[in-house]
Write a protein that holds these residues in place. Structure first.
Motif, PDB file in Angstrom:
ATOM      1  N   THR A   1     -10.112  -5.092  -2.611  1.00 34.98           N
ATOM      2  CA  THR A   1      -9.034  -4.214  -2.716  1.00 34.98           C
ATOM      3  C   THR A   1      -9.495  -2.504  -2.418  1.00 34.98           C
ATOM      4  OG1 THR A   1      -8.074  -5.725  -4.459  1.00 34.98           O
ATOM      5  CG2 THR A   1      -7.162  -2.713  -4.314  1.00 34.98           C
TER       6      THR A   1
ATOM      7  N   THR B   1      -9.619  -1.850   0.844  1.00 35.29           N
ATOM      8  CA  THR B   1      -8.996  -2.401   2.361  1.00 35.29           C
ATOM      9  C   THR B   1      -7.182  -1.900   1.218  1.00 35.29           C
ATOM     10  OG1 THR B   1      -8.350  -4.650   1.891  1.00 35.29           O
ATOM     11  CG2 THR B   1     -10.166  -3.542   3.403  1.00 35.29           C
ATOM     12  N   GLY B   2      -7.494  -2.115   0.260  1.00 37.51           N
ATOM     13  CA  GLY B   2      -5.782  -1.647  -0.243  1.00 37.51           C
ATOM     14  C   GLY B   2      -5.830  -2.975  -0.421  1.00 37.51           C
ATOM     15  N   PHE B   3      -5.921  -3.853  -0.067  1.00 34.64           N
ATOM     16  CA  PHE B   3      -4.890  -5.321   0.383  1.00 34.64           C
ATOM     17  C   PHE B   3      -5.652  -5.947  -1.470  1.00 34.64           C
ATOM     18  CE2 PHE B   3      -3.752  -8.573   2.529  1.00 34.64           C
ATOM     19  CZ  PHE B   3      -4.081  -9.969   2.579  1.00 34.64           C
TER      20      PHE B   3
ATOM     21  N   TRP C   1       1.152  -0.988   0.053  1.00 30.51           N
ATOM     22  CA  TRP C   1      -0.309   0.370   0.021  1.00 30.51           C
ATOM     23  C   TRP C   1       1.000   1.221  -0.243  1.00 30.51           C
ATOM     24  CZ3 TRP C   1      -1.574   2.808   5.401  1.00 30.51           C
ATOM     25  CH2 TRP C   1      -2.543   4.351   4.463  1.00 30.51           C
TER      26      TRP C   1
ATOM     27  N   THR D   1      -1.899  -3.541   2.911  1.00 29.19           N
ATOM     28  CA  THR D   1      -3.818  -2.703   3.215  1.00 29.19           C
ATOM     29  C   THR D   1      -2.827  -1.573   4.476  1.00 29.19           C
ATOM     30  OG1 THR D   1      -5.036  -2.855   3.765  1.00 29.19           O
ATOM     31  CG2 THR D   1      -3.430  -4.458   4.984  1.00 29.19           C
ATOM     32  N   TRP D   2      -3.978  -0.191   4.362  1.00 32.72           N
ATOM     33  CA  TRP D   2      -4.019   0.650   5.217  1.00 32.72           C
ATOM     34  C   TRP D   2      -4.971  -0.346   7.043  1.00 32.72           C
ATOM     35  CZ3 TRP D   2      -9.229   1.705   7.638  1.00 32.72           C
ATOM     36  CH2 TRP D   2      -9.824   1.045   7.462  1.00 32.72           C
TER      37      TRP D   2
END
Lengths: 378, 372
Positions: free
Chosen positions: A57, A60-62, A15, A97-98
Motif C-alpha cells: 500500500t 502503490t496504494g493498492f 485511491w 491504485t495509481w
C-alpha cells in the motif's frame, strides 16, 4: 493491538489522489529505487495479502482483498500489480491504485518468471519487500521462481526505514484519522453510559467511524469487569461496570488506535493519565523507550504497569504495528515517527472493577516534542 | 453427527495408519471462507495469532497459541486438552520439544500458511517431519454438530442480511456503504464475521469486492452474503434489481433458479461433485448457454465453507470424483454470466443428510426487486 482480521474488507479503498497525491507515490518510488540501486538489485518484488499489506500500500496504494498480490518494480519503467481474484475483477482492482498496469495473478511462481525475463538477461538480483507475515508457501514460490535465474535480496529492513518517517502528507491523513478515532471512542463511551452492552456499543462505534469515512474499524472489549479487551466471538452482549477497550480505525490506508477504560475515574485512572502525560512530555527525537518508561513509572507510583505490557506502545501507520518498535526498551524515537503510547496500569489491591486501567495517546514525534493527535482521557 | 472428539479420534486413526507419533497442527490466525484453518478444525478455537495444536498418538492435545493476552479466550472443544498462551510460539515449541522426541515420527499440518520465518523455525525444530495435510482433511470432512448448528444460525443471519439489502439499497449510495451497512447489520444479528462480495452495475462480468461506485436505477446488485457464526461460514448468493426488471432478466434468472433446484436435488451421500455440477449444467445447456458454463466464464458451481475445513472442495465439472458424504456442508451456486443481463448470482448452502440434503435457507434464491 492484535485483532481477528476481517475475511474481506468493505470500506472505501479506491485511491483518492486528493488524500495521497500521485506526487507522494512518485517520491516514494524514487526513494525505493535508490535503495534498489544501492544494493545492486535489478528489480523489486513487493508482496502483500488480505491481512498484511503495508509495504504494498505504501508504494502503490493498492489494498489486496482476496489473497496475495504482488507488485513488480523494475529499476526504470512502469510498475505492474498482479492481484488475486480473477480477470473479471480487474476493473475494480484498478481503482485501488495509481498504477496503471493491474492484472489478475495466475500463479505466483509463473508470474514472477514472466516478469524476470523482462528485467534482465543475466543473473537476477531480485529485491524482496515483504512483511513478517508472508506465508511460507508464498515465500517458497518466490524462491523457486528465482533460484534458476539468480537470487533474492531481503530489502525489508532498509525499505521499512523509508516507511517509518511519516511525510507531511501522511501526517495530514493521520491527523484527520485521529478525529475519526476520537468520534468512534466518544460514541463507544456514550453507548456504555446509556446502558448498552459492550458488543452493541462496539458496533455503534464502528458505525460512527465508517460514517466519518473510515475504511475499517475494529473494537475489542472486556468480556467481564476489567477483563482484557478481546474480539467478539459470539452474540454475547454483556453490560459491565468496568470495560477496557481498544478502538482502531483506518482511513486512507492508515491506522490509529486508542485504549480506554470506561468509566475512567478513581486514583488509578488519575495516576495512569499522569503517567501518560509524563511520557508524552518527554517525547522528542533521540529519546529511548526506557526513558519514557522511567518517567511513566515514576508518575504511576504507587501503582504499576501491567507486567504483561512490554514497552510503551507501538509505532503506527499503514499497519497496526510497525516501526518504531516501542516494545523494545532500547528503541530510540526519531522525528516523523507516529506512535501510539499506551499505559496499561494495575492496582494489585483493588477488586476487578478498579484493578486495571488503560489509556493511550496518538502522537507525532517532532523536533520540539510530541504533537498529540488524540489522547484517550475520560 | 460427530463431535470434535470424534474428529480427533479420526485423526488419531489416520496417524496410526502412518505410524505418526506426534502431529503439529498449525494455524496462521487468519480465518478465511475458502481456506482451511487446521487449529479451528481440530480444536474449535479461532486463534488471534499463529498457533499450534500438538496431538500425540496417545490422544493428548496441547494448544499453544499467540498472543499471550488471549489466555481468557483460549479454549478447545477437546476434553483434557492443555492450553498454553505464549508470546513466542517457536520458543515455546523448542522448550517443550526435548530430546526424548528425537526418535518419534512427526508430521505437520498447515505449515504452509504460517509466516515463513516461523514456519522455517518449526521445520527446523521438527526436523524430518512430513506433511500430513491431505490425510488430516480426508479423515475429517464431516462438520460437527456444533459447526452445523453454527451454520444454521449463520444461514438465518444471511437471509436477514438479504432482506436488509432490499430495504436499504437505493440509487446514490455507494457500493461500499451498502456493504458496510450489511456487514454491521449481520454482525448485530450475531455473526462474528462476514465475507461479503457485493458489486453493482447494469451488466457485470462477475461478482467482486465492493468499490465506491454509486448505485443507479437499472443496476443489478450482485451479492454473495457469507456471514460466519463461531467461525463457520455459510453463503447465499442473491441478485437484486433496482427498478422494474425486463422479461429477459426475469427469464434468465428463473433459469438459474431452476438450475439451482436441479443441483440441490442431486445432492445425496455418494454423489460426486461433478455430478452436482452436471445437473446444473444440463439445465443451462438445454437453454442454449452451455458455452458460458466453462472457463473463462465459469470456474466452479459451488464450494466448501471454512474456516475449519473446506471439504468437499469445489463443485466443478472437472473435479477428481470427490463424493459427498453425510454432514458435509457446502454452497451450491449456479452463478454465471449469461448474454443479456451479464453475471447473475443464485445459490444456497446445503448440508448432506443420510438420504439427501438439508438446505439451510428458509427461502431459496429469488430475484430481488427494489422499486425505485
Amino acid at each position: 493491538m492484535q485483532v481477528l482480521d476481517k475475511a474481506l474488507v468493505l470500506g472505501p479503498y479506491d485511491w483518492d489522489p486528493l488524500l495521497v497525491p500521485l506526487a507522494e507515490f512518485e517520491a516514494r518510488l524514487a526513494a525505493v529505487r535508490s535503495v534498489l540501486a544501492d544494493h545492486g538489485a535489478n528489480a523489486l518484488l513487493v508482496h502483500g495479502d488480505t491481512f498484511d499489506h503495508g509495504a504494498l500500500t505504501y508504494l502503490t496504494g493498492f489494498t489486496p482483498k482476496l489473497g496475495p498480490a504482488l507488485a513488480f518494480v523494475p529499476l526504470e519503467g512502469d510498475l505492474r500489480i498482479c492481484f488475486s481474484g480473477g480477470g473479471a475483477m480487474a476493473e475494480s482492482a484498478r481503482k485501488l491504485t495509481w498504477v496503471a498496469d493491474v492484472r489478475a495473478l495466475r500463479d505466483i511462481a509463473s508470474d514472477i518468471a514472466t516478469e524476470m525475463s523482462q528485467w534482465t538477461r543475466g543473473r537476477l538480483a531480485l529485491g524482496v519487500w515483504d512483511t513478517m507475515a508472508m506465508p511460507y508457501h508464498v515465500h517458497c514460490a518466490i524462491r523457486t521462481a528465482v533460484s534458476s535465474r539468480g537470487s533474492t535480496i531481503n530489502l525489508q529492513p532498509d525499505l521499512d526505514r523509508l516507511r517509518r518517517r511519516k511525510s507531511p502528507v501522511e501526517q495530514g491523513v493521520i491527523k484527520r484519522l485521529s478525529g475519526v478515532l476520537a468520534a468512534a471512542v466518544g460514541r463507544f463511551r456514550s453507548e456504555l453510559t446509556q446502558g448498552s452492552g459492550t458488543r452493541s456499543a462496539a458496533l455503534a462505534a464502528e458505525r460512527e467511524a465508517y460514517r466519518l469515512g473510515a475504511q475499517d474499524a475494529v473494537v475489542l472489549a472486556s468480556r467481564r469487569n476489567g477483563g482484557e479487551p478481546l474480539p467478539f466471538d459470539n452474540s454475547s452482549d454483556p453490560r459491565l461496570e468496568c470495560v477496557l477497550a481498544s478502538v482502531a480505525a483506518r482511513f486512507a490506508g492508515y491506522w490509529a488506535e486508542a485504549y480506554i477504560a470506561a468509566p475512567s475515574s478513581g486514583a488509578l485512572a488519575v495516576r495512569s493519565e499522569a503517567a501518560l502525560a509524563a511520557a508524552i512530555a518527554k517525547v522528542r527525537p533521540g529519546i529511548c523507550v526506557r526513558e519514557l518508561l522511567d518517567v511513566a513509572d515514576a508518575a504511576l507510583h504507587p501503582y504499576q504497569r501491567n507486567s504483561a505490557q512490554t514497552g510503551i506502545g507501538t509505532g503506527m501507520g499503514l499497519a497496526l504495528c510497525e516501526a518504531p518498535e516501542l516494545s523494545l526498551e532500547n528503541t530510540v524515537l526519531q522525528a516523523g515517527d507516529v506512535c501510539s503510547l499506551k499505559i496499561d496500569a494495575v492496582n494489585a489491591t483493588a477488586d476487578a472493577t478498579g484493578a486495571r486501567v488503560m489509556t493511550s495517546a496518538m502522537l507525532i514525534v517532532q523536533a520540539t516534542g510530541a504533537a498529540v493527535l488524540y489522547a484517550s482521557g475520560p | 453427527m460427530i463431535t470434535l472428539e470424534d474428529r480427533k479420534n479420526a485423526v488419531l486413526q489416520a496417524m496410526a495408519a502412518e505410524d505418526i507419533d506426534r502431529l503439529i497442527i498449525a494455524s496462521s490466525g487468519r480465518h478465511m471462507i475458502d481456506e482451511c484453518d487446521a487449529v479451528a478444525h481440530i480444536a474449535g478455537f479461532l486463534c488471534l495469532g499463529p498457533s499450534i495444536v500438538i496431538l500425540t498418538s496417545d490422544g493428548r492435545a496441547t494448544l499453544i497459541a499467540t498472543p499471550a493476552h488471549d489466555a481468557e479466550r483460549m479454549a478447545t472443544g477437546l476434553s483434557g486438552a492443555t492450553c498454553i498462551p505464549v508470546k513466542d510460539l517457536a520458543v515455546e515449541l523448542r522448550c517443550c520439544w526435548g530430546q526424548s522426541q528425537a526418535a518419534q515420527r512427526v508430521a505437520l499440518v498447515g505449515i504452509d500458511s504460517l509466516p515463513y520465518r516461523l514456519a522455517a523455525q518449526i521445520l527446523e525444530i521438527s526436523y524430518g517431519a512430513t506433511y500430513f495435510d491431505r490425510a488430516f482433511y480426508a479423515a475429517t470432512a464431516a462438520k460437527t454438530a456444533g459447526e452445523i448448528e453454527n451454520a444454521r444460525r449463520a444461514a438465518e443471519i444471511a437471509e436477514r442480511g438479504w432482506e436488509r439489502l432490499q430495504q436499504v439499497a437505493w440509487p446514490g449510495m455507494r457500493e461500499c456503504d451498502l456493504g458496510i451497512e450489511l456487514n454491521l447489520y449481520m454482525r448485530s444479528q450475531g455473526a462474528n464475521d462476514s465475507f461479503l462480495m457485493l458489486n453493482t452495475g447494469p451488466r457485470s462480468p462477475g461478482v467482486m469486492p465492493s468499490s465506491q461506485r454509486c448505485l443507479q436505477k437499472g443496476d443489478l446488485i450482485l451479492s454473495e452474503l457469507s456471514p460466519s457464526c463461531g467461525g463457520q461460514f455459510v453463503q447465499i448468493c442473491r441478485t437484486a434489481y433496482l427498478g422494474k426488471p425486463g422479461d429477459e432478466l426475469t427469464t434468465r434468472y428463473d433459469l438459474l433458479c431452476n438450475a439451482l433446484g436441479d443441483g440441490l436435488a442431486a445432492v445425496r451421500p455418494g454423489t460426486t461433485l461433478s455430478a452436482i455440477c452436471d445437473a446444473i449444467d444440463q439445465r443451462v445447456q438445454a437453454a442454449g448457454f452451455g458455452e458460458y458454463s466453462r472457463p473463462p466464464h465459469l470456474r466452479r458451481r459451488g464450494h466448501g465453507l471454512g474456516c475449519g475445513s473446506t471439504a468437499p472442495g469445489d463443485v466443478a465439472f472437472d473435479d477428481n470424483g470427490t463424493s459427498v458424504t453425510e454432514d458435509m456442508v457446502f454452497v451450491v451456486h449456479p452463478n454465471q454470466f449469461l448474454p443479456g443481463p451479464g453475471y447473475l448470482m443464485c445459490g444456497d448452502t446445503v448440508r448432506v443428510t443420510a438420504s439427501g440434503a438439508e438446505v439451510l435457507s428458509r427461502n431459496l434464491a429469488k430475484l430481488g426487486i427494489i422499486d425505485v
